[in-house]
Design a protein around this motif. Sequence first.
Motif, short mmCIF file in Angstrom:
data_model
loop_
_atom_site.label_atom_id
_atom_site.label_comp_id
_atom_site.label_asym_id
_atom_site.label_seq_id
_atom_site.Cartn_x
_atom_site.Cartn_y
_atom_site.Cartn_z
N HIS A 31 74.14 99.51 32.98
CA HIS A 31 73.82 100.51 34.01
C HIS A 31 72.71 101.40 33.49
CE1 HIS A 31 77.36 99.31 36.25
NE2 HIS A 31 78.09 99.44 35.15
N PRO A 32 71.47 101.18 33.98
CA PRO A 32 70.33 101.97 33.47
C PRO A 32 70.57 103.47 33.56
CG PRO A 32 69.60 100.21 34.94
CD PRO A 32 71.07 100.24 35.02
N LYS A 33 71.20 103.94 34.64
CA LYS A 33 71.41 105.38 34.81
C LYS A 33 72.33 105.91 33.72
CE LYS A 33 72.93 108.75 38.23
NZ LYS A 33 73.69 108.94 39.45
N HIS A 34 73.44 105.19 33.49
CA HIS A 34 74.38 105.63 32.44
C HIS A 34 73.72 105.55 31.07
CE1 HIS A 34 77.45 106.05 35.36
NE2 HIS A 34 77.65 104.75 35.57
N HIS A 35 72.93 104.52 30.87
CA HIS A 35 72.25 104.37 29.58
C HIS A 35 71.30 105.54 29.34
CE1 HIS A 35 70.12 102.66 26.20
NE2 HIS A 35 68.98 102.90 26.84
N ALA A 36 70.54 105.92 30.37
CA ALA A 36 69.59 107.04 30.23
C ALA A 36 70.34 108.34 29.91
CB ALA A 36 68.76 107.19 31.50
N GLN A 37 71.49 108.52 30.57
CA GLN A 37 72.26 109.73 30.32
C GLN A 37 72.79 109.77 28.88
OE1 GLN A 37 72.98 112.46 32.73
NE2 GLN A 37 73.02 113.14 30.61
N ALA A 38 73.33 108.65 28.41
CA ALA A 38 73.85 108.59 27.04
C ALA A 38 72.73 108.77 26.03
CB ALA A 38 74.55 107.25 26.82
N ALA A 39 71.57 108.17 26.32
CA ALA A 39 70.43 108.29 25.40
C ALA A 39 69.94 109.73 25.34
CB ALA A 39 69.30 107.35 25.83
N ALA A 40 69.89 110.39 26.51
CA ALA A 40 69.42 111.79 26.54
C ALA A 40 70.38 112.70 25.77
CB ALA A 40 69.28 112.26 27.99
N SER A 98 67.70 125.70 29.22
CA SER A 98 68.13 124.61 30.10
C SER A 98 67.83 123.28 29.43
CB SER A 98 67.38 124.69 31.43
OG SER A 98 66.00 124.37 31.22
N GLY A 99 68.40 122.21 29.96
CA GLY A 99 68.10 120.88 29.43
C GLY A 99 66.61 120.60 29.40
N PRO A 100 65.90 120.76 30.55
CA PRO A 100 64.44 120.52 30.55
C PRO A 100 63.69 121.41 29.56
CG PRO A 100 65.27 120.53 32.80
CD PRO A 100 66.41 120.96 31.92
N ASP A 101 64.11 122.68 29.41
CA ASP A 101 63.43 123.58 28.46
C ASP A 101 63.62 123.10 27.02
OD1 ASP A 101 62.52 125.19 30.46
OD2 ASP A 101 64.09 126.72 30.24
N PHE A 102 64.83 122.67 26.71
CA PHE A 102 65.13 122.16 25.37
C PHE A 102 64.25 120.95 25.06
CE2 PHE A 102 67.36 119.47 22.36
CZ PHE A 102 67.97 120.33 21.47
N GLY A 146 60.42 108.84 26.93
CA GLY A 146 59.17 109.55 27.15
C GLY A 146 59.09 110.89 26.45
N VAL A 147 59.96 111.09 25.44
CA VAL A 147 59.95 112.36 24.69
C VAL A 147 58.86 112.33 23.62
CG1 VAL A 147 61.33 113.89 23.21
CG2 VAL A 147 62.40 112.75 25.16
N TYR A 148 58.80 111.22 22.86
CA TYR A 148 57.75 111.04 21.85
C TYR A 148 57.52 109.56 21.62
CZ TYR A 148 55.05 111.18 17.59
OH TYR A 148 54.05 111.00 16.67
N PRO A 149 56.31 109.04 21.89
CA PRO A 149 55.17 109.75 22.49
C PRO A 149 55.51 110.24 23.90
CG PRO A 149 54.50 107.61 21.57
CD PRO A 149 55.99 107.63 21.57
N GLY A 171 65.01 113.10 34.82
CA GLY A 171 64.94 114.31 35.63
C GLY A 171 65.80 115.44 35.09
N ALA A 172 65.65 116.61 35.73
CA ALA A 172 66.33 117.83 35.26
C ALA A 172 67.84 117.65 35.24
CB ALA A 172 65.95 119.01 36.16
N GLN A 173 68.40 116.94 36.20
CA GLN A 173 69.86 116.79 36.26
C GLN A 173 70.38 116.05 35.02
OE1 GLN A 173 71.25 115.05 39.92
NE2 GLN A 173 73.39 115.15 39.33
N VAL A 174 69.67 114.98 34.64
CA VAL A 174 70.07 114.21 33.47
C VAL A 174 69.95 115.07 32.20
CG1 VAL A 174 69.47 112.23 32.00
CG2 VAL A 174 69.55 111.97 34.49
N LEU A 175 68.84 115.82 32.11
CA LEU A 175 68.61 116.63 30.90
C LEU A 175 69.59 117.79 30.81
CD1 LEU A 175 64.70 116.64 30.71
CD2 LEU A 175 66.34 115.01 29.73
#
Length: 452
Positions: free
Chosen positions: A6-15, A225-229, A257-260, A268-272
């Motif tokens: 599940h790409p969405k769940h994966h992105a959340q766990a990775a974040a 916030s998540g995005p600020d962090f 997409g954090v580095y590079p 998006g902000a909700q995930v972060l």
Amino acid sequence: MASTHHPKHHAQAAATDVYVFGYAQIMMELTRRLQTNTVKVNATQAPTNQFCQYDAPPTPDMKNVVRPNVDTLYSQAWLDLAAEPMVLAVPVMDEGRYWLMQLMDAWSNTSFKSPSSTRPLGAPTTDPSSGAQVYAYALTGPGWKGELPDDVHHVPMGTDTVWLMGRIEMFNTGDDVENVTAYQSLMRLLPLSAWPDQGTYVPPDGTYDPTVSTAPPSEQINALSGPDFFAQMIELLPTTPLNPPDPAMSATLAELGVYPYDPAKLPGAQVLDQAKEEGLKLIANHKGPAPINGWTFVKTDIGYYGTDYLQRAYVAMFGLAANLPEDALYPSTGGPSTDSAGKPIPYTLTFPAGQLPPVDAFWSLTAYDADSFLVANPAEIYSVGHFTAPAPDSDGAVTLYISAVAPEDDSLDKTNWLPIPTSGKFTITLRLYAPQTDAIPADWPPALTRAE
């Protein structure tokens, strides 16, 4: 066969993983900004590459630092090694005086080459400015290449940002304070190009930014916030190599997409925001080692964390700037000062014969109130064990009396009494400097015992 990915769940766990990974880095950065946000050196701040020297022992009135020690005076500095190496000069001190210059990278890892009186890293040289005998260390960033003078010891650092936390032992809090401040005045920080300068180097003024928060970094990080962090990480990572290198985490940072930095890949902000919420929960609930006789005692996996990012974040949350175990250990315990009727509870702590804290430097026991500040008391006793050796019992054991009022028995030596508050909870911290880690029994320290 249907995919279970599940790409969405994966992105959340990775974040969430990246939040935990970056927590110590952001805590360090917020601390650095707060402590360097000044034009000139003052009591608690200094511009980059300059010392802020603490020139007096802490008192119960001092509220800018929690759980202060009363054994050493601090000298701290934030260094930027990007332009060129910095030379740290530490004077040769009188024999038997412990000192430690703890050097941390931007990830809060303490360097195994942090010099100390038990590990001075080579022979002294003459400071061209003062003529004093000093140990000279060239701190170099990860990209530096060049030659060093023969009399300067090389200390390579994993990042260009370095937090130096120096400690010099006081033999007492009276006339010896002047001796320590004299040593502090001989400590120097200057660019490598200015090292043989005969004392002409004058550090530049710092800068003051009124928008930098004065709140404690622990409050600031929770307010991001998540995005600020993540925005802070995106800003810092291009100049902060991972230490140690970690191909798996580097791949995750690139994927998000954090580095590079790649805004098209950044969640998006909700995930972060959810990464922040889940990350903080993981860090706060991280279990340290099981208590020993009621003491919280972290003996391993501290000071340098490798790729154990949850442990690194946990220590940053509860005790940023932890030492390596071979330099200092800090077991802590505590309890209520009074019973349910408000009557003071006396406690004892007894070290059996031959089981005093095993150290190559010294040990002490300090009491703190419920807010982690020193305990005000008429006798002005804030720690025991260090300045005057506690008196042994008749069988060779050493009993410390930990209570709001002095022990009534006049035969008891008052060097063995540590006052605690008259109400509320208290904690006590044992400090072991240059501990003999191999000599600490598995069931040590002994329990704090109610004496009623």
